[in-house]
Design a protein around this motif. Structure first.
Motif, PDB file in Angstrom:
ATOM      1  N   UNK A 146       0.894  -1.185   0.006  1.00  0.00           N
ATOM      2  CA  UNK A 146       0.186  -0.010  -0.178  1.00  0.00           C
ATOM      3  C   UNK A 146       0.923   1.326  -0.098  1.00  0.00           C
ATOM      4  N   UNK A 147       1.878   1.345  -0.625  1.00  0.00           N
ATOM      5  CA  UNK A 147       2.955   2.431  -0.850  1.00  0.00           C
ATOM      6  C   UNK A 147       3.268   2.417  -2.357  1.00  0.00           C
ATOM      7  N   UNK A 148       3.217   3.533  -3.134  1.00  0.00           N
ATOM      8  CA  UNK A 148       3.668   3.692  -4.453  1.00  0.00           C
ATOM      9  C   UNK A 148       4.001   4.864  -4.890  1.00  0.00           C
ATOM     10  N   UNK A 149       4.728   5.192  -6.009  1.00  0.00           N
ATOM     11  CA  UNK A 149       4.886   6.173  -6.627  1.00  0.00           C
ATOM     12  C   UNK A 149       4.266   6.265  -8.071  1.00  0.00           C
ATOM     13  N   UNK A 150       3.251   7.342  -8.451  1.00  0.00           N
ATOM     14  CA  UNK A 150       2.703   7.325  -9.752  1.00  0.00           C
ATOM     15  C   UNK A 150       2.913   8.737 -10.356  1.00  0.00           C
ATOM     16  N   UNK A 151       2.743   8.888 -11.478  1.00  0.00           N
ATOM     17  CA  UNK A 151       2.909  10.389 -12.004  1.00  0.00           C
ATOM     18  C   UNK A 151       1.430  10.558 -12.781  1.00  0.00           C
ATOM     19  N   UNK A 152       1.352  11.738 -12.902  1.00  0.00           N
ATOM     20  CA  UNK A 152      -0.159  12.352 -13.604  1.00  0.00           C
ATOM     21  C   UNK A 152       0.187  12.278 -15.076  1.00  0.00           C
ATOM     22  N   UNK A 153      -0.654  12.207 -15.892  1.00  0.00           N
ATOM     23  CA  UNK A 153      -0.643  12.243 -17.206  1.00  0.00           C
ATOM     24  C   UNK A 153      -0.572  13.536 -18.017  1.00  0.00           C
ATOM     25  N   UNK A 154      -0.324  13.690 -19.012  1.00  0.00           N
ATOM     26  CA  UNK A 154      -0.114  15.080 -19.739  1.00  0.00           C
ATOM     27  C   UNK A 154      -1.096  16.013 -19.474  1.00  0.00           C
ATOM     28  N   UNK A 155      -2.335  15.749 -19.102  1.00  0.00           N
ATOM     29  CA  UNK A 155      -3.563  16.749 -18.652  1.00  0.00           C
ATOM     30  C   UNK A 155      -3.378  16.755 -17.003  1.00  0.00           C
ATOM     31  N   UNK A 156      -2.225  16.287 -16.378  1.00  0.00           N
ATOM     32  CA  UNK A 156      -2.318  16.286 -14.939  1.00  0.00           C
ATOM     33  C   UNK A 156      -3.184  15.294 -14.176  1.00  0.00           C
ATOM     34  N   UNK A 157      -3.535  14.573 -14.831  1.00  0.00           N
ATOM     35  CA  UNK A 157      -4.447  13.520 -14.144  1.00  0.00           C
ATOM     36  C   UNK A 157      -3.832  12.265 -13.789  1.00  0.00           C
ATOM     37  N   UNK A 158      -4.591  11.680 -12.785  1.00  0.00           N
ATOM     38  CA  UNK A 158      -3.968  10.296 -12.222  1.00  0.00           C
ATOM     39  C   UNK A 158      -5.218   9.465 -11.563  1.00  0.00           C
ATOM     40  N   UNK A 159      -5.163   8.250 -11.762  1.00  0.00           N
ATOM     41  CA  UNK A 159      -6.037   7.377 -11.075  1.00  0.00           C
ATOM     42  C   UNK A 159      -5.390   6.284 -10.755  1.00  0.00           C
ATOM     43  N   UNK A 160      -5.544   5.662  -9.355  1.00  0.00           N
ATOM     44  CA  UNK A 160      -4.915   4.762  -8.658  1.00  0.00           C
ATOM     45  C   UNK A 160      -5.943   3.802  -7.929  1.00  0.00           C
ATOM     46  N   UNK A 161      -5.746   2.520  -8.130  1.00  0.00           N
ATOM     47  CA  UNK A 161      -6.498   1.416  -7.489  1.00  0.00           C
ATOM     48  C   UNK A 161      -6.160   1.191  -6.040  1.00  0.00           C
ATOM     49  N   UNK A 162      -6.866   1.374  -4.846  1.00  0.00           N
ATOM     50  CA  UNK A 162      -5.972   0.945  -3.627  1.00  0.00           C
ATOM     51  C   UNK A 162      -7.372   0.166  -2.713  1.00  0.00           C
ATOM     52  N   UNK A 163      -7.444   0.537  -1.514  1.00  0.00           N
ATOM     53  CA  UNK A 163      -8.436  -0.210  -0.658  1.00  0.00           C
ATOM     54  C   UNK A 163      -8.842   0.787   0.378  1.00  0.00           C
ATOM     55  N   UNK A 164      -9.924   0.932   0.730  1.00  0.00           N
ATOM     56  CA  UNK A 164     -10.308   2.079   1.634  1.00  0.00           C
ATOM     57  C   UNK A 164      -9.620   1.574   3.115  1.00  0.00           C
ATOM     58  N   UNK A 165      -8.665   2.657   3.641  1.00  0.00           N
ATOM     59  CA  UNK A 165      -8.117   2.442   4.978  1.00  0.00           C
ATOM     60  C   UNK A 165      -9.087   2.415   6.062  1.00  0.00           C
ATOM     61  N   UNK A 166      -8.643   2.193   7.150  1.00  0.00           N
ATOM     62  CA  UNK A 166      -9.676   2.232   8.454  1.00  0.00           C
ATOM     63  C   UNK A 166      -8.876   3.289   9.344  1.00  0.00           C
ATOM     64  N   UNK A 167      -9.713   3.666  10.289  1.00  0.00           N
ATOM     65  CA  UNK A 167      -8.900   4.578  11.346  1.00  0.00           C
ATOM     66  C   UNK A 167      -7.510   3.797  11.927  1.00  0.00           C
ATOM     67  N   UNK A 168      -6.841   4.715  12.426  1.00  0.00           N
ATOM     68  CA  UNK A 168      -5.362   4.169  12.768  1.00  0.00           C
ATOM     69  C   UNK A 168      -5.402   4.561  14.117  1.00  0.00           C
ATOM     70  N   UNK A 169      -4.864   3.598  14.973  1.00  0.00           N
ATOM     71  CA  UNK A 169      -4.712   3.865  16.452  1.00  0.00           C
ATOM     72  C   UNK A 169      -3.045   3.809  16.863  1.00  0.00           C
ATOM     73  N   UNK A 170      -2.776   4.923  17.121  1.00  0.00           N
ATOM     74  CA  UNK A 170      -1.185   4.910  17.288  1.00  0.00           C
ATOM     75  C   UNK A 170      -0.689   3.986  18.317  1.00  0.00           C
ATOM     76  N   UNK A 171       0.377   3.399  18.357  1.00  0.00           N
ATOM     77  CA  UNK A 171       0.643   2.386  19.026  1.00  0.00           C
ATOM     78  C   UNK A 171       0.698   2.518  20.809  1.00  0.00           C
ATOM     79  N   UNK A 172       0.093   1.914  21.422  1.00  0.00           N
ATOM     80  CA  UNK A 172      -0.110   2.382  22.794  1.00  0.00           C
ATOM     81  C   UNK A 172       0.564   1.315  23.833  1.00  0.00           C
ATOM     82  N   UNK A 173       1.367   0.646  23.302  1.00  0.00           N
ATOM     83  CA  UNK A 173       2.425  -0.204  24.080  1.00  0.00           C
ATOM     84  C   UNK A 173       3.706   0.598  24.609  1.00  0.00           C
ATOM     85  N   UNK A 174       4.067   1.622  23.800  1.00  0.00           N
ATOM     86  CA  UNK A 174       5.108   2.327  24.167  1.00  0.00           C
ATOM     87  C   UNK A 174       4.964   3.440  24.744  1.00  0.00           C
ATOM     88  N   UNK A 175       5.857   4.553  25.243  1.00  0.00           N
ATOM     89  CA  UNK A 175       5.611   5.540  26.196  1.00  0.00           C
ATOM     90  C   UNK A 175       4.732   6.716  25.607  1.00  0.00           C
TER      91      UNK A 175
END
Ligand code: DHB
Ligand code: FE
Length: 265
Positions: A146-175
């Motif tokens: 789920x990491x990548x680099x794309x570039x826009x086409x000559x009209x400045x457009x892009x489209x990428x297929x991915x998945x909808x992420x979920x809320x993220x809980x920052x690590x709780x085990x650490x300080x």
């Protein structure tokens, strides 16, 4: 012999120390509290949480110091890897064979603040998965999932297929997590997709897209949400459309148009 002093560094550090001393006096910080603070910082360093701690409490404020023209910026956060694979169109972010989550077709344009389409602009995308986990940091392999680099086409457009992420809980085990817990604060960030846009002659834009209806939009632990960055994906379930695309499940689509600020000079 010393080097020639760095004026900006000297000024910033002197001011910061003066502010901290003032705060220590006002709050009547005790010696024991001071020792605990030193111990806390050592633990943060030992556990590799310096970027996390700094980003949770301070990065959003630094971001807000920047010029406001163009698309609003948001925090980079501690989970950017750089050097992600350069993808070929049609773009699909690297995914595991059993990648969980709803399909998202994310499209958009990249323009200058005066509306000129920027072809060949770099669009670096990274995100957590549908369970709120970042590759490399929360699960080791594949490093660039789920990491990548794309570039826009000559009209400045892009489209990428991915998945909808979920809320993220920052690590709780650490300080950092322990500190939030002691302060009675939750550790959630709303679901988000990170982008870092580059084009020669333009300021690099690091930002994030959020999702309408997310329960944490108004209480992001990092305080980085901007309403101009919220997208509302539309669901598609027309069987003919799904068949044409080769999708075995309904998918979502969303569009976002980015505007980059020209570099001064
Ligand atoms: C932070 C930012 C993120 O994007 C994230 O996923 C986790 C933490 C942060 O700023 O601390
Ligand atoms: Fe993030």
């Amino acid at each position: 012999m010393t080097d020639r002093p760095d004026a900006r560094l000297t000024h910033i550090f002197d001011d910061m120390v003066a502010s901290l001393r003032q705060f220590i006096r006002e709050r009547r910080v005790t010696h024991e509290e001071y020792r605990r603070a030193v111990g806390f910082m050592c633990e943060v360093a030992e556990r590799g949480e310096v970027p996390l701690l700094m980003d949770v409490f301070l990065e959003a404020t630094v971001v807000d110091n920047a010029d406001k023209a163009g698309t609003e910026m948001s925090v980079e956060g501690p989970y950017y890897l750089g050097a992600a694979p350069v993808l070929a169109a049609p773009y699909v972010l690297p995914q595991r064979s059993d990648e969980p989550g709803e399909i998202l077709m994310l499209s958009g344009t990249v323009r200058s603040t005066d509306g000129v389409a920027l072809g060949g602009a770099g669009v670096d995308v990274w995100q957590s998965d549908a369970r709120g986990a970042y590759s490399h940091f929360n699960y080791p392999e594949p490093r660039y999932n789920l990491r990548g680099r794309l570039s826009t086409d000559d009209k400045g457009r892009f489209e990428v297929r991915t998945v909808i992420p979920s809320p993220y809980e920052i690590p709780k085990q650490g300080p950092t997590g322990a500190l939030l817990n002691k302060m009675g604060r939750h550790a959630f960030r709303p679901a988000h997709i990170h982008t870092r846009l580059t084009a020669p002659g333009f300021e690099t834009l690091t930002t994030q897209l959020y999702f309408a209806g997310d329960p944490w939009l108004d209480s992001d632990v990092v305080g980085a949400v901007k309403h101009s960055l919220v997208i509302a994906p539309v669901r598609h379930d027309d069987p003919a459309d799904l068949r044409d695309r080769g999708f075995a499940q309904p998918y979502y689509s969303a569009t976002y148009d980015f505007a980059l600020r020209p570099m001064l000079r």
